[in-house]
Design a protein around this motif. Sequence first.
Motif, mmCIF file in Angstrom:
data_model
loop_
_atom_site.group_PDB
_atom_site.id
_atom_site.type_symbol
_atom_site.label_atom_id
_atom_site.label_comp_id
_atom_site.label_asym_id
_atom_site.label_seq_id
_atom_site.Cartn_x
_atom_site.Cartn_y
_atom_site.Cartn_z
ATOM 1 N N TYR A 71 0.386 -1.170 -0.164
ATOM 2 C CA TYR A 71 0.198 0.198 -0.293
ATOM 3 C C TYR A 71 0.629 1.458 0.496
ATOM 4 N N ALA A 72 0.006 2.477 -0.154
ATOM 5 C CA ALA A 72 0.965 3.472 -0.564
ATOM 6 C C ALA A 72 0.146 4.365 -0.083
ATOM 7 N N PHE A 73 0.649 5.577 0.571
ATOM 8 C CA PHE A 73 -0.209 6.528 0.996
ATOM 9 C C PHE A 73 0.800 8.154 0.824
ATOM 10 N N THR A 74 -0.139 8.876 1.115
ATOM 11 C CA THR A 74 0.000 10.490 0.439
ATOM 12 C C THR A 74 -0.264 10.824 2.442
ATOM 13 N N LYS A 75 1.110 11.868 2.399
ATOM 14 C CA LYS A 75 0.984 12.576 3.027
ATOM 15 C C LYS A 75 -0.155 13.915 3.645
ATOM 16 N N PRO A 76 -0.209 14.431 4.222
ATOM 17 C CA PRO A 76 -1.114 15.007 4.384
ATOM 18 C C PRO A 76 -0.459 16.315 4.137
ATOM 19 N N THR A 77 -1.525 17.537 3.562
ATOM 20 C CA THR A 77 -0.871 18.389 2.878
ATOM 21 C C THR A 77 -0.352 19.595 3.389
ATOM 22 N N ASP A 78 -0.550 19.156 4.811
ATOM 23 C CA ASP A 78 0.285 20.360 6.038
ATOM 24 C C ASP A 78 0.885 19.408 6.762
ATOM 25 N N TRP A 79 1.531 18.541 6.123
ATOM 26 C CA TRP A 79 2.191 17.700 7.446
ATOM 27 C C TRP A 79 3.959 17.956 7.283
ATOM 28 N N VAL A 80 4.475 18.499 7.654
ATOM 29 C CA VAL A 80 6.311 19.451 8.159
ATOM 30 C C VAL A 80 7.232 18.458 7.943
ATOM 31 N N ARG A 81 6.652 16.993 9.397
ATOM 32 C CA ARG A 81 7.855 16.126 9.603
ATOM 33 C C ARG A 81 6.818 15.364 10.414
ATOM 34 N N THR A 82 7.746 14.343 10.752
ATOM 35 C CA THR A 82 6.567 12.897 11.233
ATOM 36 C C THR A 82 6.749 12.683 13.376
ATOM 37 N N ALA A 83 6.170 12.927 13.143
ATOM 38 C CA ALA A 83 6.964 12.351 15.311
ATOM 39 C C ALA A 83 5.967 10.624 15.494
ATOM 40 N N GLY A 84 5.021 10.330 14.497
ATOM 41 C CA GLY A 84 5.305 8.558 15.044
ATOM 42 C C GLY A 84 4.323 8.433 13.786
ATOM 43 N N ILE A 85 4.710 7.303 13.340
ATOM 44 C CA ILE A 85 3.337 6.174 12.949
ATOM 45 C C ILE A 85 3.139 4.811 13.525
ATOM 46 N N SER A 86 1.674 4.447 13.806
ATOM 47 C CA SER A 86 1.383 3.513 14.270
ATOM 48 C C SER A 86 0.604 2.429 13.120
ATOM 49 N N ASN A 87 0.485 1.546 13.209
ATOM 50 C CA ASN A 87 -0.377 0.461 13.052
ATOM 51 C C ASN A 87 -1.863 0.369 13.584
ATOM 52 N N GLU A 88 -1.906 1.655 14.910
ATOM 53 C CA GLU A 88 -3.239 0.912 15.784
ATOM 54 C C GLU A 88 -3.055 2.364 16.070
ATOM 55 N N LEU A 112 -2.619 3.278 8.570
ATOM 56 C CA LEU A 112 -1.930 4.002 8.990
ATOM 57 C C LEU A 112 -2.136 5.609 10.314
ATOM 58 N N TYR A 113 -1.715 5.056 11.270
ATOM 59 C CA TYR A 113 -2.396 5.938 11.914
ATOM 60 C C TYR A 113 -0.916 7.396 12.179
ATOM 61 N N VAL A 114 -1.365 8.825 11.920
ATOM 62 C CA VAL A 114 -0.124 9.543 11.554
ATOM 63 C C VAL A 114 0.401 10.600 12.942
ATOM 64 N N ARG A 115 1.047 10.836 13.975
ATOM 65 C CA ARG A 115 1.521 11.878 14.199
ATOM 66 C C ARG A 115 2.882 12.770 13.917
ATOM 67 N N TYR A 116 1.877 14.580 13.470
ATOM 68 C CA TYR A 116 3.272 14.584 12.919
ATOM 69 C C TYR A 116 2.147 16.066 12.715
ATOM 70 N N VAL A 117 4.025 17.436 12.422
ATOM 71 C CA VAL A 117 4.063 18.807 12.762
ATOM 72 C C VAL A 117 3.094 18.531 11.444
ATOM 73 N N SER A 118 2.561 20.203 11.684
ATOM 74 C CA SER A 118 1.565 20.443 11.302
ATOM 75 C C SER A 118 1.319 21.974 10.642
ATOM 76 N N ASN A 119 1.658 22.495 9.432
ATOM 77 C CA ASN A 119 1.561 24.126 9.259
ATOM 78 C C ASN A 119 0.706 24.634 8.856
ATOM 79 N N ASP A 120 -0.405 23.375 9.458
ATOM 80 C CA ASP A 120 -2.034 24.140 9.530
ATOM 81 C C ASP A 120 -2.105 25.611 10.481
ATOM 82 N N ALA A 121 -2.768 26.022 9.771
ATOM 83 C CA ALA A 121 -3.522 27.405 10.407
ATOM 84 C C ALA A 121 -3.745 27.609 11.780
ATOM 85 N N SER A 122 -4.184 26.184 12.820
ATOM 86 C CA SER A 122 -5.501 25.765 13.689
ATOM 87 C C SER A 122 -3.609 25.197 14.291
ATOM 88 N N TYR A 123 -3.064 24.857 13.809
ATOM 89 C CA TYR A 123 -1.801 24.052 14.725
ATOM 90 C C TYR A 123 -0.203 25.128 14.841
#
Length: 202
Positions: A71-88, A112-123
Amino acid sequence: MASKLAIYKGALRLLGPHELAALTDDRPERYQLDDAWDDAAAYVLMEGLWNFAIRSATVTQSGTTISGWDYAFTKPTDWVRTAGISNEPTFLAGFESYQDQGGKWYANVDTLYVRYVSNDASYGLNITAWPLTFAKAMEAYLAFETGLPVSGDRGNRNDLYQLYKARLARAKALDAFDESVKFPPAGRLVRARFTNASGKDG
């Protein structure tokens, strides 16, 4: 609470006596700060795993995969860098079976469940949520970036960069201290030992 005007004023204080009353002032130094702002904010945000900028997302497979991965996964548009990736979704179990390549993630699970640094205006770009230490690091970096056009002083650029690095280190240290204490997930070797010793996982 941080504000863009306060950060501008702080950057200008590092460069010498300057007057700036509002973000609409028709002054050359304000235009220099305006020009530098977006790139400076993106750069400083990329420098750490800032708690105020972290968001979580569930990412489902999309796009063409590559050899060795289902499987391939597209990164969120507000992704800056990854803090964590999990399968749960709890992120409690260690997960290393993925690959980051060409702006995508690849794995052999369909979600995939992803935690990441976001450059969104709310983050990450929500200036009112910036800790004072992060705002101070931003002041120093803006001063470094705009120092020559604003002050004409070539000699202080190294000093400003060293000040930025010191403030950045302080911001990172306090940001890490504010994060709740967590135990890292057990690695595959440790989990295997427990499984072999007890005959079952856990």
